[in-house]
Design a protein around this motif. Structure first.
Motif, mmCIF file in Angstrom:
data_model
loop_
_atom_site.group_PDB
_atom_site.id
_atom_site.type_symbol
_atom_site.label_atom_id
_atom_site.label_comp_id
_atom_site.label_asym_id
_atom_site.label_seq_id
_atom_site.Cartn_x
_atom_site.Cartn_y
_atom_site.Cartn_z
ATOM 1 N N GLU A 1 0.831 -1.206 0.000
ATOM 2 C CA GLU A 1 0.000 0.000 0.000
ATOM 3 C C GLU A 1 0.862 1.250 0.000
ATOM 4 N N ARG A 2 1.972 1.192 0.774
ATOM 5 C CA ARG A 2 2.854 2.355 0.787
ATOM 6 C C ARG A 2 3.413 2.589 -0.611
ATOM 7 N N GLU B 1 2.036 2.005 -3.393
ATOM 8 C CA GLU B 1 1.031 2.673 -4.225
ATOM 9 C C GLU B 1 0.936 4.155 -3.888
ATOM 10 N N ARG B 2 0.994 4.463 -2.581
ATOM 11 C CA ARG B 2 0.889 5.873 -2.186
ATOM 12 C C ARG B 2 2.100 6.664 -2.673
ATOM 13 N N THR C 1 -10.606 12.382 0.020
ATOM 14 C CA THR C 1 -9.397 11.980 -0.705
ATOM 15 C C THR C 1 -9.710 11.771 -2.187
ATOM 16 N N PHE D 1 0.838 15.001 0.605
ATOM 17 C CA PHE D 1 0.166 13.829 1.148
ATOM 18 C C PHE D 1 0.288 13.780 2.664
ATOM 19 N N ASP E 1 5.556 8.964 2.444
ATOM 20 C CA ASP E 1 5.084 8.659 1.089
ATOM 21 C C ASP E 1 5.571 9.714 0.110
ATOM 22 N N GLN E 2 5.709 10.928 0.624
ATOM 23 C CA GLN E 2 6.036 12.041 -0.251
ATOM 24 C C GLN E 2 7.537 12.155 -0.501
#
Lengths: 250, 249
Positions: A194-195, A197-198, B45, B88, B93-94
């Motif tokens: 999932e990470r 994908e993010r 979202t 985000f 994630d960013q």
């Protein structure tokens, strides 16, 4: 593994160093195993390179231990191989096996030490840039870059899960507990997925189109190429000399 | 002058058939700071991912600075992604590059910016969030609050028309939360802030939208919406214990 420093070896462009180590290893592997003096010269060459780069021998010695599980088989060779037997320290062993073990051990150790020197004098991400310069498919280097970035994140996540298990009284005792550990591993995999994908969404949002922009230039001058050629060229000369000695022997 | 963001009749259903948005209309003028409030599962979202064309395929249109988001036009999409700076929720994630400097450079470099101009943009963006001193550090070695600020810098470097933040205050300690608020209010850029943190919305955004069940159910001055107890209760929005909405003149 990386040890910050400012020696001429540290300053060489990464792709030059990678090619130098590759050339050195090829020369070593091509050397006939009976010419033991050649391996002593190789070891001296590496010792010289380490001294030049300001890498302490202890630093290298500790990391060489990583090869132990891989060369374990070599120690069995003298007992398992067939052919004429010789007596060593009261044990009767195969002569072929003894040469085989020496071959693996000597060449393996030299290769590992050379790689350790490379990794000690080159930052991991710079190393990846070097690999990319050598035309390794960018997809592979991108995967390695992300492993480098997210390794800590995944390990921290795994640690939190272990703490949470322990906080509820779980303790891995025997094989039956493997089922629970397996579940945790599955959950960890899903989280990583999932990470991934993010992260991809975040990359798309900033204009990613499948190629990483090249931000650091790593160009090599003629002098740098020449400097990095010293090690493999010397090794090649030694290898050639070893072969000539081998032929005159026959 | 064109509005920074103009969304009309936006509807979207996920491939599995779940309808998330049922015709959303939103207009945000240049330089406004707007909060997007709503309970979990309200479609916040989903809405945000439409702004730069990552999600598409339903009905309605999105215009950013007068330019329509058309997911089939790759060149236009690149310009849209420059105009919409998405921050985000999880900075991990960013921030995916080995160093902060490279991460901030990633966006503008994808737009073809190089050399001295790239360096100037990176330095300016880091300066604006007060993070110039960590440029050569690895993101994983920064504190959470620092990482969030660097994440804001990564999109500021693209010089966006509108900054869209997903839960900017989540997981921040009070000091980092305040520092981020000071940074956000110092920026002269249009801001759309998706949040559950109602006091944060009241502090930073003069105007709020409430998204619930896939439609905008309220749009008005933040302090008026927060004071409307019936509206708040209907859409599962609650102020923290002891918080009183400050009245503005």
């Amino acid at each position: 593994m990386y040890r910050p420093g400012d020696s001429p070896v540290h300053r060489l462009p990464p792709h030059c160093k990678i090619l130098a180590v590759l050339g050195f290893v090829l020369a070593v592997v091509a050397t006939p195993r009976e010419q033991m003096w050649a391996f002593a010269v190789y070891a001296l060459l590496l010792a010289g390179a380490a001294a030049f780069a300001g890498v302490p021998y202890g630093h290298v010695a500790r990391r060489v231990l990583i090869e132990v599980p891989f060369v374990g088989f070599a120690f069995l060779l003298p007992f398992l191989a067939t052919g004429p037997r010789v007596e060593v320290l009261g044990l009767e062993v195969s002569q072929n096996g003894l040469w085989g073990a020496w071959n693996i051990l000597a060449k393996g150790t030299l290769g590992v030490v050379a790689s350790i020197l490379l990794a000690t004098t080159t930052e991991p991400r710079v190393l990846l840039l070097g690999v990319e310069r050598l035309r390794v498919p960018p997809l592979l280097t991108q995967i390695a870059t992300f492993m480098f970035r997210y390794g800590d994140v995944v390990v921290a996540e795994m640690r939190r899960m272990r703490t949470a298990r322990a906080a509820r009284g779980f303790e891995a005792r025997d094989l039956r507990d493997a089922r629970i550990l397996g579940r945790s591993l599955g959950a960890l995999f899903l989280r990583c997925f999932e990470r991934g994908e993010r992260v991809h969404l975040a990359m798309l949002s900033r204009g990613y189109d499948g190629r990483m922009p090249v931000l650091l230039r790593t160009d090599a001058s003629g002098g740098q190429w020449a400097a990095s050629a010293v090690l493999p060229a010397t090794a090649a000369a030694v290898s050639l000399a070893a072969w000539m000695a081998q032929w005159t022997l026959l | 002058m064109d509005a920074s963001l103009k969304v009309s009749g936006l509807a979207y259903a996920y491939p599995d058939g779940t309808q998330a948005l049922f015709g959303v209309d939103v207009t945000i003028g240049r330089g406004e700071r707007v909060a997007l409030l709503g309970p979990n599962g309200a479609g916040k979202t989903t809405f945000v991912l439409h702004l730069n064309g990552i999600l598409h395929g339903g009905a309605g249109t999105v215009r950013v600075g007068g330019m329509e988001v058309d997911p089939r036009d790759k060149k236009a999409l690149r310009e849209i992604r420059r105009r919409v700076g998405l921050v985000f929720q999880d900075p991990d994630d960013q921030l995916f590059m080995p160093t902060v400097r490279e991460d901030v450079a990633f966006g503008p470099a994808n737009l073809g910016v190089r050399g001295a101009e790239l360096e100037r943009r990176v330095a300016a963006a880091l300066e604006r969030v007060g993070m110039a001193h960590v440029a050569d550090r690895a993101p994983q070695h920064l504190s959470f609050g620092q990482r969030r600020r660097v994440a804001v810098a990564t999109v500021l470097a693209m010089e966006p028309e509108i900054l869209v933040l997903d839960e900017p205050s989540s997981n921040l300690d009070p000091a980092s939360r305040r520092e981020l608020a000071e940074i956000l209010s110092s920026l002269d850029v249009t801001v759309l802030m998706v949040t559950h943190d109602l006091p944060y919305a009241a502090q930073l955004c003069p105007r709020s939208l409430v998204l619930s069940g896939g439609v905008v159910v309220a749009d008005g001055p933040t302090h008026e919406l927060l004071a409307d107890e019936r509206l708040m209760a209907e859409h599962r929005l609650e102020l923290p214990y002891g918080f009183v909405v400050p009245q503005r003149s």
